[in-house]
Design an enzyme around this catalytic site. Structure first.
Site, short mmCIF file in Angstrom:
data_model
loop_
_atom_site.label_atom_id
_atom_site.label_comp_id
_atom_site.label_asym_id
_atom_site.label_seq_id
_atom_site.Cartn_x
_atom_site.Cartn_y
_atom_site.Cartn_z
N CYS A 131 40.74 27.56 30.68
CA CYS A 131 41.01 27.10 31.70
C CYS A 131 42.09 26.70 32.25
CB CYS A 131 40.12 25.73 31.32
SG CYS A 131 38.67 25.13 33.21
N CYS A 132 42.98 25.85 30.92
CA CYS A 132 44.14 25.81 32.31
C CYS A 132 45.23 27.21 32.23
CB CYS A 132 44.99 24.73 30.61
SG CYS A 132 44.71 23.17 30.71
N CYS B 299 43.28 16.50 34.67
CA CYS B 299 42.45 16.62 35.44
C CYS B 299 41.03 15.62 34.98
CB CYS B 299 41.47 17.89 35.09
SG CYS B 299 42.13 19.66 35.39
N CYS C 237 39.08 15.75 31.60
CA CYS C 237 39.92 16.37 30.03
C CYS C 237 41.12 15.46 30.48
CB CYS C 237 40.77 17.37 30.29
SG CYS C 237 39.72 19.08 30.68
N CYS D 214 48.49 21.56 28.66
CA CYS D 214 47.78 22.49 29.14
C CYS D 214 48.96 24.32 29.04
CB CYS D 214 47.77 21.57 30.71
SG CYS D 214 49.40 21.67 31.85
FE1 SF4 Z 1 40.17 22.46 32.72
FE2 SF4 Z 1 40.68 20.51 31.79
FE3 SF4 Z 1 43.20 22.38 31.35
FE4 SF4 Z 1 42.06 20.71 34.25
S1 SF4 Z 1 42.92 19.88 32.13
S2 SF4 Z 1 42.22 23.10 34.28
S3 SF4 Z 1 39.15 20.63 33.79
S4 SF4 Z 1 41.13 22.58 30.63
#
Ligand code: SF4
Length: 251
Positions: free
Chosen positions: A135-136, A218, A221, A244
């Protein structure tokens, strides 16, 4: 721009992905001499050296807000961007507007190719639950790579005492991950010093900091922390993930 009004020469080797020996030497020399400089001096050096090829990334943490405070007086036309993953707190996005009103700097919200709705549909739900690294990568790293391809240098708000990955960050150095120069004007500052300056200069900051959120990313998280916890303990809490990938050495 330089004091004479001419654009600085692009850093040799910047486009090739690895710095030339001359650029490596220059960065090491400048980093050593800027180690004792105040952040405004470091920012001014970066602006003079890279002109319009300098950018700044911010997640609207207190350090980033402070750099914007100085940047507004030095080079307000600098391209400042935020990685707008689609998962940020409403308070964070509101802070962008407050900074724009105070300093006239409109931080650009750089977004991933896919909306949150499309991304979650394609992956059977939110990946931050099942694969936060992916996701990151998709919603932060891919975006920063896309943006930095247009620049020779970026300015970040990291501090050495935030995490082991950041402990050796130079003031000025080559960012191997993104193939640009990385300038960290607050690398040798402490959290207390940052907050002293925020309060003294009345710099706008995220109201979540007053509710126990120390490091804010985010919303899914990030959690508030309790007394005695590490300042980044609220990030990806309950997992082994601590970064991240933007500022880690191995991502
Ligand atoms: Fe995704 Fe969490 Fe990374 Fe944001 S901090 S990009 S929601 S995994």
């Amino acid at each position: 721009m330089t004091a004479s009004g001419t654009a600085p020469a692009p850093p040799p080797g910047a486009a090739a992905g690895e710095p030339s020996a001359a650029l490596r030497e220059e960065l090491a020399r400048e980093s050593r001499s800027l180690e004792a400089a105040d952040p405004a001096t470091i920012i001014r050096w970066a602006v003079d050296r890279f002109g319009p090829k300098l950018t700044m990334a911010t997640a609207f943490g207190p350090e980033g807000c402070l750099i914007i405070h100085w940047l507004a007086a030095i080079a307000p036309a600098t391209y400042v961007f935020n990685l707008d993953t689609g998962y940020q707190f409403a308070e964070t996005l509101d802070l962008r507007d407050r900074l724009a009103r105070r300093y006239g700097i409109e931080v650009v919200l750089e977004q991933p190719e896919q909306s949150v709705a499309d991304y979650e549909r394609d992956h059977g739900g939110p990946l931050y639950r099942t694969d936060p690294d992916r996701c990151c990568r998709d919603r932060k790293l891919a975006v920063v790579k896309r943006v930095l391809a247009r620049f020779d240098a970026w300015m970040t708000a990291i501090r050495r005492d935030q995490s082991p990955d950041r402990a050796t960050a130079p003031i000025v150095g080559w960012d191997h991950k993104f193939g640009v120069v990385k300038v960290s004007p607050l690398a040798n500052w402490t959290k207390a010093k940052v907050w002293d300056a925020i309060v003294r200069e009345k710099v706008p900051y995220n109201p979540l900091h007053d509710r126990g959120y120390v490091s804010i990313g985010c919303a899914p998280c990030t959690r508030a922390i309790t007394a005695g916890e590490d300042e980044r303990a609220g990030r990806w809490s309950g997992t082994a993930k601590t970064e991240c990938g933007l500022h880690s050495k191995d991502a």
